[in-house]
Structure formats: C-alpha cells, structure tokens
Design an enzyme around this catalytic site. Structure first.
Site, PDB file in Angstrom:
ATOM      1  CD  GLU A   1      -3.132  -0.481   0.159  1.00 51.94           C
ATOM      2  OE1 GLU A   1      -2.821  -0.460  -1.042  1.00 51.94           O
ATOM      3  OE2 GLU A   1      -4.243  -0.191   0.564  1.00 51.94           O
TER       4      GLU A   1
ATOM      5  CB  THR B   1      -5.565   5.372  -4.042  1.00 47.03           C
ATOM      6  OG1 THR B   1      -6.529   4.394  -4.388  1.00 47.03           O
ATOM      7  CG2 THR B   1      -5.596   5.605  -2.552  1.00 47.03           C
TER       8      THR B   1
END
Ligand code: HSE
Length: 318
Positions: A136, A189
């Site tokens: 991530e 994102t």
C-alpha cells in the site's frame, strides 16, 4: 500446519472509510477479490510469473508490483532453515484497478498470505497486515490500513492507532447487508489522497466526524442498524471527493430515498456503497443506484451485494 510446495489463496475486496472513518474504518466483502498462486523456488527472492485480469496494466517486475513487494516483505520475516530461498507467484486480479474497493490491498494481502501459507501459516494476522502495508505504501503514497486490515481479518475493523499499530475488530450485525456499485470510471488513490492532504479542515468538521465514529462503534455493539446508518455521514472527505464521482449526489439521494442505511463513497471512489437490513433491500438498492449512474452520468456499473465477509483472506487450495 505443515509447509506446502504450492498454494492458492484468496484476498477479498474491502470498503474503506465507511463514511466518517477516513483511514480508520474498513469492511471486508465476500466478492470480488484477488487470487494468488505461489510455489517455492530455488532462485532467491520473488519472481512474478504472470498477472491476469488487469488488461496488461500492472508491471511484472516484483519490486514495482504490490504483490511482489508484500511477498518479499513476508519472505524477509524468516522461515525454517530448510525453506527454499525464493517464491514464484501468479496473480489473478478479480477486480478493477482504481475502483475504491481496495484492489491494491487485496493483491498485497494475497501476496503476503501466499508466502505465509507456503510456510505452514507462519505469519499471524498483524504481521500479514504489516507486510501488505508495504504494498500500500508503494502505490498510494502513504500508509493506510483500512483496506488491508479487513482484507486480512474479515469483518469490520477500526484502526485505533498507526503508531504503535493497533487494529480492533468490531461486532458485525447478522442482518447487515452491503450494496456496492462500481461505476466504470477510475480514480487513482494517490491523487485522491493528495486532494485530502492539501485541504485545511475546520474544527467543526472534525467534531462532526468524531461524533459519527463514536456512534458507529456504539451501533455495532448494540446491533442497532438504524443508528449505524445515521452515523454514515462524513464532513471531511466526502465533500472533497464527491465531484470526482460523476453522478454521486444523485445516486446518494436515490439510495436515501430507497431507505438505505447510509450511503457514501468507498475509499477514494468511484465505488459507492449503501447498507441494508435484508438481502432483498440490498439487491434493490444496488439496482437503483446502478440505474441512476447510467441515467445521470452514462456510466455502466458492476454491483456486489451480500453480507459482510467475516472470514477474510484464506487459503483456498494447496
Ligand atoms: N482511506 C483511504 C482513502 C482508502 O480514502 O484514501 C483508499 O482506498
């Protein structure tokens, strides 16, 4: 469990933020999700043999793909002296990129879990979360565990603290159903996070969200779906990101008019979720929301409905 020569694992998609809980609340879905197959290799490190289901968009270099990064981090946790030095991976994407459903988190979790399962379930859930967070960090330009933690553990998870890391699994009401609509447009994102990072928020907005998060946790402990629905209200991030999701305001109004227990953007979007108290209501909500996306924004949608996935990532064979 003893070690294996080849394993296949599944890691589910997730909803994140759940309205007021930016970076601190997430929930696991039954479907979609990613699969990873893994086998031991005599070559040190991680080899990513193939990626499917991504329309050729993801790199095969293991240091530039979250599945490789998470698997390498898991390998570095050390194994038995007889373990081979490397792994070969095959990634099957079961969900679109940039959907707001935790696509990178699912791949990261599956990569870390595959290595753990080759070693006989060697890593505990919090270590798997830590390994997946490295993936991530690579894609989203920051560490947020609200996708990774529920993908590993299943259920609804609150991140109490990032330093030190502590995640708390919350009760899942048995009647709670999820309706998720993914309109066919992508939001990256990292860009959606930049929007939030650059904003200066007021104390009134923070106060509004603090109250809602307290109410959500209380609602889950009381099995109070009405209170849970009322608490899905975000004064911080949703107003900033709503313009990125064409038709969001109309879709949300439709969900509310249909009696949804709350409606908001999942993660950085564009997926939009609503909650319901029955399978029929969830199916109806998802259908109406998808129809509205088509009417107002000309967007086709995938829909997913069902209960919260309380199992999380798991080995499916091998
Ligand atoms: N909490 C993260 C965000 C989730 O909203 O940016 C990203 O999927």
């Amino acid at each position: 469990m003893s070690s294996a020569t080849r394993v296949r694992v599944f890691a589910p998609a997730t909803l994140s933020n759940l309205g007021p809980g930016f970076d601190v609340l997430g929930l696991a879905l039954g479907q979609p999700g990613d699969h990873v197959e893994a086998e031991w290799s005599d070559s040190p490190g991680v080899e990513l043999v193939s990626v499917s289901g991504d329309d050729g968009r993801l790199p095969l270099e293991p240091d530039r793909n979250v599945v490789g990064i998470a698997a390498r981090t898991a390998l570095a946790h050390g194994g038995g002296s007889a373990d081979p030095p490397g792994v070969r991976l095959w990634l099957e994407k079961g969900m679109p990129l940039g959907s707001g459903l935790g696509s990178s988190a699912a791949s990261s979790v599956a990569g870390a879990l595959a290595v753990s399962e080759l070693r006989g379930s060697a890593l505990d859930p919090d270590t798997l979360i830590a390994c997946a967070l490295e993936g991530e960090r690579f894609v989203s330009g920051g560490v947020h565990a609200d996708n990774v933690a529920p993908s590993v553990r299943g259920g609804i998870v609150l991140i109490r603290s990032y330093d030190p890391f502590e995640a708390i699994s919350l009760p899942v009401p048995s009647r709670l159903r999820v309706a998720v609509v993914h309109p066919h447009t992508a939001i990256m994102t990292a860009e959606a996070r930049r929007l939030v990072a650059e904003e200066r928020f007021g104390i009134g907005q923070a106060v509004a969200n603090l109250g809602q998060i307290g109410a959500m946790v209380t609602a889950l402990h009381r099995d109070d779906l009405q209170l849970f629905g009322r608490a899905i209200s975000d004064a911080l991030v949703e107003p900033l990101r709503a313009p990125l999701v064409p038709g969001f305001d109309e879709v949300k109004r439709t969900a509310q008019a249909e009696g949804a227990l709350g409606c908001s953007i999942s993660g950085s979007g564009p997926s939009v979720f609503a909650f319901a108290a029955s399978d029929d209501q969830a199916d109806q909500l998802a259908g109406r929301m998808a129809e509205r996306f088509r009417e107002v924004a000309g967007l086709a949608c995938d829909v997913h409905t069902g209960p919260v996935n309380t199992t999380g990532a798991r080995r499916v064979s091998g």
